[in-house]
Design a protein around this motif. Sequence first.
Motif, PDB file in Angstrom:
ATOM      1  N   VAL A  52     -20.966  -1.580   7.442  1.00  0.00           N
ATOM      2  CA  VAL A  52     -20.626  -2.945   7.038  1.00  0.00           C
ATOM      3  C   VAL A  52     -19.392  -2.848   6.148  1.00  0.00           C
ATOM      4  CG1 VAL A  52     -21.371  -5.042   5.844  1.00  0.00           C
ATOM      5  CG2 VAL A  52     -23.054  -3.641   7.081  1.00  0.00           C
ATOM      6  N   LEU A  53     -18.393  -3.656   6.452  1.00  0.00           N
ATOM      7  CA  LEU A  53     -17.174  -3.712   5.654  1.00  0.00           C
ATOM      8  C   LEU A  53     -17.182  -5.019   4.870  1.00  0.00           C
ATOM      9  CD1 LEU A  53     -14.361  -2.713   4.824  1.00  0.00           C
ATOM     10  CD2 LEU A  53     -13.467  -3.758   6.927  1.00  0.00           C
ATOM     11  N   GLU A  54     -17.148  -4.906   3.546  1.00  0.00           N
ATOM     12  CA  GLU A  54     -17.083  -6.087   2.694  1.00  0.00           C
ATOM     13  C   GLU A  54     -15.661  -6.234   2.159  1.00  0.00           C
ATOM     14  OE1 GLU A  54     -21.651  -6.415   1.077  1.00  0.00           O
ATOM     15  OE2 GLU A  54     -20.124  -5.676  -0.319  1.00  0.00           O
ATOM     16  N   LEU A  55     -15.113  -7.441   2.343  1.00  0.00           N
ATOM     17  CA  LEU A  55     -13.753  -7.768   1.930  1.00  0.00           C
ATOM     18  C   LEU A  55     -13.784  -9.039   1.091  1.00  0.00           C
ATOM     19  CD1 LEU A  55     -12.096  -7.306   5.444  1.00  0.00           C
ATOM     20  CD2 LEU A  55     -12.010  -5.695   3.526  1.00  0.00           C
ATOM     21  N   PRO A  56     -12.746  -9.296   0.300  1.00  0.00           N
ATOM     22  CA  PRO A  56     -12.715 -10.537  -0.458  1.00  0.00           C
ATOM     23  C   PRO A  56     -12.850 -11.749   0.481  1.00  0.00           C
ATOM     24  CG  PRO A  56     -10.933  -9.085  -1.159  1.00  0.00           C
ATOM     25  CD  PRO A  56     -11.547  -8.474   0.061  1.00  0.00           C
ATOM     26  N   GLY A  57     -13.607 -12.756   0.030  1.00  0.00           N
ATOM     27  CA  GLY A  57     -13.786 -13.951   0.842  1.00  0.00           C
ATOM     28  C   GLY A  57     -12.444 -14.539   1.262  1.00  0.00           C
ATOM     29  N   GLY A  58     -12.352 -14.952   2.520  1.00  0.00           N
ATOM     30  CA  GLY A  58     -11.128 -15.515   3.073  1.00  0.00           C
ATOM     31  C   GLY A  58     -10.264 -14.515   3.807  1.00  0.00           C
ATOM     32  N   THR A  59     -10.543 -13.220   3.677  1.00  0.00           N
ATOM     33  CA  THR A  59      -9.731 -12.188   4.333  1.00  0.00           C
ATOM     34  C   THR A  59      -9.843 -12.272   5.851  1.00  0.00           C
ATOM     35  OG1 THR A  59      -9.982 -10.720   2.437  1.00  0.00           O
ATOM     36  CG2 THR A  59      -9.290  -9.703   4.504  1.00  0.00           C
ATOM     37  N   VAL A  60     -11.057 -12.506   6.358  1.00  0.00           N
ATOM     38  CA  VAL A  60     -11.262 -12.593   7.812  1.00  0.00           C
ATOM     39  C   VAL A  60     -10.383 -13.690   8.398  1.00  0.00           C
ATOM     40  CG1 VAL A  60     -12.946 -13.297   9.562  1.00  0.00           C
ATOM     41  CG2 VAL A  60     -13.552 -11.558   7.880  1.00  0.00           C
ATOM     42  N   LYS A  61     -10.405 -14.847   7.773  1.00  0.00           N
ATOM     43  CA  LYS A  61      -9.590 -15.966   8.262  1.00  0.00           C
ATOM     44  C   LYS A  61      -8.106 -15.652   8.145  1.00  0.00           C
ATOM     45  CE  LYS A  61      -9.106 -20.929   7.925  1.00  0.00           C
ATOM     46  NZ  LYS A  61      -9.640 -22.155   7.369  1.00  0.00           N
ATOM     47  N   ARG A  62      -7.694 -15.125   6.990  1.00  0.00           N
ATOM     48  CA  ARG A  62      -6.277 -14.824   6.753  1.00  0.00           C
ATOM     49  C   ARG A  62      -5.722 -13.831   7.764  1.00  0.00           C
ATOM     50  NH1 ARG A  62      -3.877 -10.808   3.795  1.00  0.00           N
ATOM     51  NH2 ARG A  62      -5.831 -10.219   2.795  1.00  0.00           N
ATOM     52  N   LEU A  63      -6.529 -12.815   8.119  1.00  0.00           N
ATOM     53  CA  LEU A  63      -6.071 -11.786   9.055  1.00  0.00           C
ATOM     54  C   LEU A  63      -6.390 -12.122  10.514  1.00  0.00           C
ATOM     55  CD1 LEU A  63      -7.004  -8.520   7.098  1.00  0.00           C
ATOM     56  CD2 LEU A  63      -4.830  -9.789   7.109  1.00  0.00           C
ATOM     57  N   GLY A  64      -7.158 -13.174  10.742  1.00  0.00           N
ATOM     58  CA  GLY A  64      -7.511 -13.559  12.113  1.00  0.00           C
ATOM     59  C   GLY A  64      -8.486 -12.599  12.770  1.00  0.00           C
ATOM     60  N   LEU A  65      -9.377 -11.987  11.980  1.00  0.00           N
ATOM     61  CA  LEU A  65     -10.348 -11.044  12.535  1.00  0.00           C
ATOM     62  C   LEU A  65     -11.474 -11.793  13.230  1.00  0.00           C
ATOM     63  CD1 LEU A  65     -10.553  -8.630   9.474  1.00  0.00           C
ATOM     64  CD2 LEU A  65      -9.231  -8.321  11.579  1.00  0.00           C
ATOM     65  N   LYS A  66     -12.034 -11.157  14.269  1.00  0.00           N
ATOM     66  CA  LYS A  66     -13.131 -11.776  15.010  1.00  0.00           C
ATOM     67  C   LYS A  66     -14.003 -10.706  15.647  1.00  0.00           C
ATOM     68  CE  LYS A  66     -10.134 -12.396  19.018  1.00  0.00           C
ATOM     69  NZ  LYS A  66      -9.284 -11.331  18.601  1.00  0.00           N
ATOM     70  N   PRO A  67     -15.239 -11.062  16.031  1.00  0.00           N
ATOM     71  CA  PRO A  67     -16.079 -10.091  16.751  1.00  0.00           C
ATOM     72  C   PRO A  67     -15.335  -9.564  17.977  1.00  0.00           C
ATOM     73  CG  PRO A  67     -17.385 -11.965  16.069  1.00  0.00           C
ATOM     74  CD  PRO A  67     -15.930 -12.327  15.788  1.00  0.00           C
ATOM     75  N   GLY A  68     -15.482  -8.273  18.212  1.00  0.00           N
ATOM     76  CA  GLY A  68     -14.781  -7.621  19.312  1.00  0.00           C
ATOM     77  C   GLY A  68     -13.563  -6.843  18.832  1.00  0.00           C
ATOM     78  N   ASP A  69     -12.983  -7.240  17.690  1.00  0.00           N
ATOM     79  CA  ASP A  69     -11.878  -6.469  17.117  1.00  0.00           C
ATOM     80  C   ASP A  69     -12.420  -5.111  16.671  1.00  0.00           C
ATOM     81  OD1 ASP A  69     -10.092  -8.537  17.516  1.00  0.00           O
ATOM     82  OD2 ASP A  69     -10.148  -9.233  15.429  1.00  0.00           O
ATOM     83  N   ARG A  70     -11.534  -4.170  16.487  1.00  0.00           N
ATOM     84  CA  ARG A  70     -11.944  -2.815  16.105  1.00  0.00           C
ATOM     85  C   ARG A  70     -11.461  -2.454  14.710  1.00  0.00           C
ATOM     86  NH1 ARG A  70     -14.786  -0.171  19.751  1.00  0.00           N
ATOM     87  NH2 ARG A  70     -14.548  -0.854  21.880  1.00  0.00           N
ATOM     88  N   VAL A  71     -12.263  -1.624  14.053  1.00  0.00           N
ATOM     89  CA  VAL A  71     -11.914  -1.043  12.760  1.00  0.00           C
ATOM     90  C   VAL A  71     -11.741   0.444  12.996  1.00  0.00           C
ATOM     91  CG1 VAL A  71     -12.687  -0.602  10.412  1.00  0.00           C
ATOM     92  CG2 VAL A  71     -13.147  -2.822  11.481  1.00  0.00           C
ATOM     93  N   ARG A  72     -10.586   0.973  12.646  1.00  0.00           N
ATOM     94  CA  ARG A  72     -10.310   2.397  12.846  1.00  0.00           C
ATOM     95  C   ARG A  72     -10.552   3.156  11.547  1.00  0.00           C
ATOM     96  NH1 ARG A  72      -4.509   2.630  15.022  1.00  0.00           N
ATOM     97  NH2 ARG A  72      -4.943   4.842  14.849  1.00  0.00           N
ATOM     98  N   HIS A  73     -11.451   4.108  11.610  1.00  0.00           N
ATOM     99  CA  HIS A  73     -11.784   4.960  10.452  1.00  0.00           C
ATOM    100  C   HIS A  73     -12.519   6.179  10.985  1.00  0.00           C
ATOM    101  CE1 HIS A  73     -14.032   6.336   6.914  1.00  0.00           C
ATOM    102  NE2 HIS A  73     -13.013   5.863   6.237  1.00  0.00           N
ATOM    103  N   ALA A  74     -12.454   7.275  10.253  1.00  0.00           N
ATOM    104  CA  ALA A  74     -13.105   8.526  10.682  1.00  0.00           C
ATOM    105  C   ALA A  74     -14.608   8.373  10.861  1.00  0.00           C
ATOM    106  CB  ALA A  74     -12.806   9.631   9.680  1.00  0.00           C
ATOM    107  N   ALA A  75     -15.221   7.370  10.236  1.00  0.00           N
ATOM    108  CA  ALA A  75     -16.674   7.181  10.353  1.00  0.00           C
ATOM    109  C   ALA A  75     -17.100   6.755  11.763  1.00  0.00           C
ATOM    110  CB  ALA A  75     -17.143   6.117   9.352  1.00  0.00           C
ATOM    111  N   PHE A  76     -16.162   6.242  12.539  1.00  0.00           N
ATOM    112  CA  PHE A  76     -16.488   5.724  13.870  1.00  0.00           C
ATOM    113  C   PHE A  76     -16.003   6.657  14.958  1.00  0.00           C
ATOM    114  CE2 PHE A  76     -15.495   2.076  11.055  1.00  0.00           C
ATOM    115  CZ  PHE A  76     -16.795   1.685  10.845  1.00  0.00           C
ATOM    116  N   GLU A  77     -16.766   6.763  16.007  1.00  0.00           N
ATOM    117  CA  GLU A  77     -16.384   7.584  17.162  1.00  0.00           C
ATOM    118  C   GLU A  77     -15.440   6.762  18.020  1.00  0.00           C
ATOM    119  OE1 GLU A  77     -20.924   9.333  17.463  1.00  0.00           O
ATOM    120  OE2 GLU A  77     -20.009   8.312  19.154  1.00  0.00           O
ATOM    121  N   LEU A  78     -14.162   7.078  17.967  1.00  0.00           N
ATOM    122  CA  LEU A  78     -13.189   6.297  18.753  1.00  0.00           C
ATOM    123  C   LEU A  78     -12.681   7.059  19.942  1.00  0.00           C
ATOM    124  CD1 LEU A  78     -11.193   4.590  15.903  1.00  0.00           C
ATOM    125  CD2 LEU A  78     -12.977   3.648  17.304  1.00  0.00           C
TER     126      LEU A  78
END
Length: 127
Positions: free
Chosen positions: A101-127
Amino acid sequence: RYNRTPIRSQTAQTEHRLRVSLATTEEERAQGLMFIQSMAPDTGMLFVYARPQYVGMWMKNTYVALDMLFIDQGGRIVNIAENARPLALDTISSTSLVLAVLELPGGTVKRLGLKPGDRVRHAAFEL
């Protein structure tokens, strides 16, 4: 307080760099962002679990509104809770098995236009 690590959120149009603290132990996940009074833009906390599971979060002792991104083991955002109300005790849950779970300041999702289906790149995930 925790190790800080850069991650990249990736929408179909662009990529955004974020700096987050990692919460990987039970103690770190339990503490989370409690008692934080403010957060800088593009910062947050990434809660990483040992295996995919259903996850419930809450806002106990959390004084800032948060956007919560529930992420599967491949780094795909499966659901989002926007602007979680500070100090609320309601459970905010994943809709399927997630690894993080990624917690960000409120309003960040809207500001960046993030939505379900988008990807988060980090070593924790098998990409």
